[in-house]
Write a protein that holds these residues in place. Structure first.
Motif, PDB file in Angstrom:
ATOM      1  N   ALA A  62     159.785 140.953 -64.094  1.00  0.00           N
ATOM      2  CA  ALA A  62     158.314 140.768 -64.071  1.00  0.00           C
ATOM      3  C   ALA A  62     158.046 139.437 -64.454  1.00  0.00           C
ATOM      4  CB  ALA A  62     157.613 142.052 -64.804  1.00  0.00           C
ATOM      5  N   ASN A  65     159.104 136.725 -62.119  1.00  0.00           N
ATOM      6  CA  ASN A  65     158.509 136.770 -60.968  1.00  0.00           C
ATOM      7  C   ASN A  65     157.224 135.872 -61.200  1.00  0.00           C
ATOM      8  OD1 ASN A  65     156.218 138.105 -59.566  1.00  0.00           O
ATOM      9  ND2 ASN A  65     157.836 138.706 -58.301  1.00  0.00           N
ATOM     10  N   ALA A  68     151.470 137.482 -58.235  1.00  0.00           N
ATOM     11  CA  ALA A  68     150.917 138.760 -58.251  1.00  0.00           C
ATOM     12  C   ALA A  68     151.766 140.111 -58.023  1.00  0.00           C
ATOM     13  CB  ALA A  68     150.131 138.605 -56.908  1.00  0.00           C
ATOM     14  N   THR A  69     152.992 139.879 -57.598  1.00  0.00           N
ATOM     15  CA  THR A  69     153.816 141.064 -57.332  1.00  0.00           C
ATOM     16  C   THR A  69     154.704 141.429 -58.414  1.00  0.00           C
ATOM     17  OG1 THR A  69     155.599 139.484 -56.202  1.00  0.00           O
ATOM     18  CG2 THR A  69     153.888 140.589 -54.837  1.00  0.00           C
ATOM     19  N   TYR A  70     154.422 141.009 -59.734  1.00  0.00           N
ATOM     20  CA  TYR A  70     155.304 141.230 -60.799  1.00  0.00           C
ATOM     21  C   TYR A  70     155.309 142.636 -61.210  1.00  0.00           C
ATOM     22  CZ  TYR A  70     151.328 142.674 -63.859  1.00  0.00           C
ATOM     23  OH  TYR A  70     150.355 143.626 -64.348  1.00  0.00           O
ATOM     24  N   SER A  71     154.499 143.469 -60.988  1.00  0.00           N
ATOM     25  CA  SER A  71     154.486 144.910 -61.057  1.00  0.00           C
ATOM     26  C   SER A  71     155.355 145.719 -59.864  1.00  0.00           C
ATOM     27  CB  SER A  71     153.251 145.534 -60.972  1.00  0.00           C
ATOM     28  OG  SER A  71     153.198 146.896 -61.403  1.00  0.00           O
ATOM     29  N   ALA A  72     155.418 145.189 -58.891  1.00  0.00           N
ATOM     30  CA  ALA A  72     156.247 145.821 -57.945  1.00  0.00           C
ATOM     31  C   ALA A  72     157.686 145.304 -58.203  1.00  0.00           C
ATOM     32  CB  ALA A  72     156.038 145.470 -56.417  1.00  0.00           C
ATOM     33  N   GLU A  73     158.236 144.192 -58.628  1.00  0.00           N
ATOM     34  CA  GLU A  73     159.382 143.721 -58.966  1.00  0.00           C
ATOM     35  C   GLU A  73     159.770 144.692 -60.139  1.00  0.00           C
ATOM     36  OE1 GLU A  73     162.327 140.720 -58.630  1.00  0.00           O
ATOM     37  OE2 GLU A  73     160.285 140.669 -57.667  1.00  0.00           O
TER      38      GLU A  73
END
Length: 436
Positions: A62, A65, A68-73
């Protein structure tokens, strides 16, 4: 018959067969309970360890990354370890505004929690801490914190030009803040003790964590030169040689000096005794074509006072535009106004007479604020402490610096209350760094 019964009773009384079975029957319940607890605890440790490994990997992903997509990562990486958010009562939460161990709220965090059913521990009365589908269960959790990859870092020492940062036999150097060179950095035999050492080209050994090929730090202070007050001086008396005329009284200071606004000294300023500067509203001392010769005495700001010392003038002649002499400079910068956070400022138009050969040592530096020497080659030999009446904040900007022996900058975490709102910064490359 009575006699036969008596004989049988005596035989039964002496018969010990089956005793162990009775004892084992009594001990069986606690024994099974102990085995059950041991098995349960081992299973909890195994699952928690797996959760921790997943959280560590997820939070580094995360932070790397950083978008904005850190949580999905983070969720995708945790799934590779067998923990899927919302499946089998697993919950994964992530944040990009978590508290950092070193201060601030810009770290990344990942927490993983879930439940395991109880197997044998109920035998001894342990009922768990949750019910899952009507069955007793134990909640387990793990969490990790990381700093972002590619995040901005600030520096208390910035070398603007070549050859950048160098050491000269500095086994005791202890720079308790980050250092940066806009060219190269070479530290032979000692890393300076700086948490981070960075260089725009090659960093060879400077800093506990070392970075090369980072973006050059922007000089945020050069533009302040436009605020230097106009030069009112007509002459510039210099300290006399053995046969020269003495300095005029205006250039000889001792005792208490009450200053406000812009105060000019034309030529050298020499102390003839300890000086206490009283400037509760803040003041600017402009030394035109001259040095500040402490002459073995102490030059200090009083409690609640703020002072900016500006060295300005021309490059002609043999003027020295720097502090010199023994003794101590004990100065806190103003905490507001145009020169907020600036303790010593060399006009960036000056290119001669600006070098300092014993910074922090002759005189000793007890300074709160910025020391700006953009065209100076500086040899740094002493330890910089905060001003006696100032916060723990010191930033040094030079052209290049050689750090000798015990060169030290002590803890440096109070620059905002000290009035220095902008420090030199750059963006460090790389993956997220696990910090907790």
């Amino acid at each position: 018959m009575i006699r036969s019964v008596r004989i049988l009773m005596r035989r039964f009384q002496r018969d010990e067969r089956g005793t162990v079975a009775i004892i084992m029957g009594v001990l069986l319940v606690p024994l099974i309970g102990a085995i059950g607890i041991g098995f349960e605890v081992s299973n909890w440790y195994r699952v928690t360890r797996a959760m921790q490994n997943a959280a560590d990997a997820a939070v580094v992903a995360a932070a790397t990354n950083g978008g904005a997509t850190y949580s999905a990562e983070a969720a995708a990486v945790a799934a590779q370890y067998g923990f899927v958010n919302g499946v089998s009562n697993v919950t994964i939460t992530s944040s990009n505004s978590a508290p950092c161990p070193g201060g601030g709220n810009n770290c990344y965090s990942v927490s993983i929690s879930g439940y395991v059913p109880l197997l044998l521990s109920e035998i001894v009365g342990f009922a768990g801490d949750a019910k899952i589908n009507g069955l007793a269960a134990k909640r387990l959790a793990a969490s990790s914190v990381a700093t972002a990859g590619g995040m901005q870092s600030s520096f208390c020492l910035l070398a603007l030009g070549p050859p950048g940062i160098r050491t000269n036999g500095a086994p005791k150097a202890n720079m308790q803040c980050n250092v940066m060179s806009n060219t190269g950095a070479t530290c032979n035999g000692h890393n300076l003790g700086a948490p981070i050492g960075a260089a725009h080209t090659t960093n060879n050994g400077c800093g506990v964590n070392q970075y090369s090929n980072v973006p050059a730090a922007v000089d945020p202070y050069a533009a302040l030169a436009s605020n230097i007050p106009p030069n009112p001086c007509g002459s510039y008396p210099q300290e006399p040689s053995k046969k020269g005329a003495p300095l005029p009284n205006n250039n000889l200071w001792s005792g208490t000096q009450s200053l406000s606004g812009n105060v000019f000294v034309c030529g050298d300023l020499q102390l003839t005794g300890d000086v206490s500067v009283n400037a509760p509203a803040g003041a600017v001392l402009v030394i035109e074509n001259g040095q500040l010769d402490t002459n073995g005495y102490t030059f200090k700001t009083t409690n609640g006072s703020g002072l900016t010392i500006i060295f300005s003038g021309t490059n002609s002649g043999s003027y020295t535009h720097a502090p010199t002499g023994g003794g101590t400079i004990d100065v806190a910068a103003p905490t507001s106004g145009t020169w907020s956070g600036i303790a010593i400022y060399q006009d960036p138009n000056l290119t001669s007479g600006v070098n300092i050969s014993a910074a922090g040592n002759s005189p000793t530096w007890d300074i709160t604020g910025l020391v700006y020497l953009p065209n100076a080659s500086v040899t740094f030999s002493g330890a910089v402490n905060k001003a006696g009446y100032g916060q723990s904040c010191f930033v040094l900007v030079v052209n290049d610096i050689t750090i000798n022996g015990t060169g030290m900058i002590l803890p440096n975490g109070q620059c905002i209350p000290a009035g220095l709102l902008n420090m030199p910064t750059t963006t460090l490359p790389g993956r997220g760094i696990l910090v907790a």
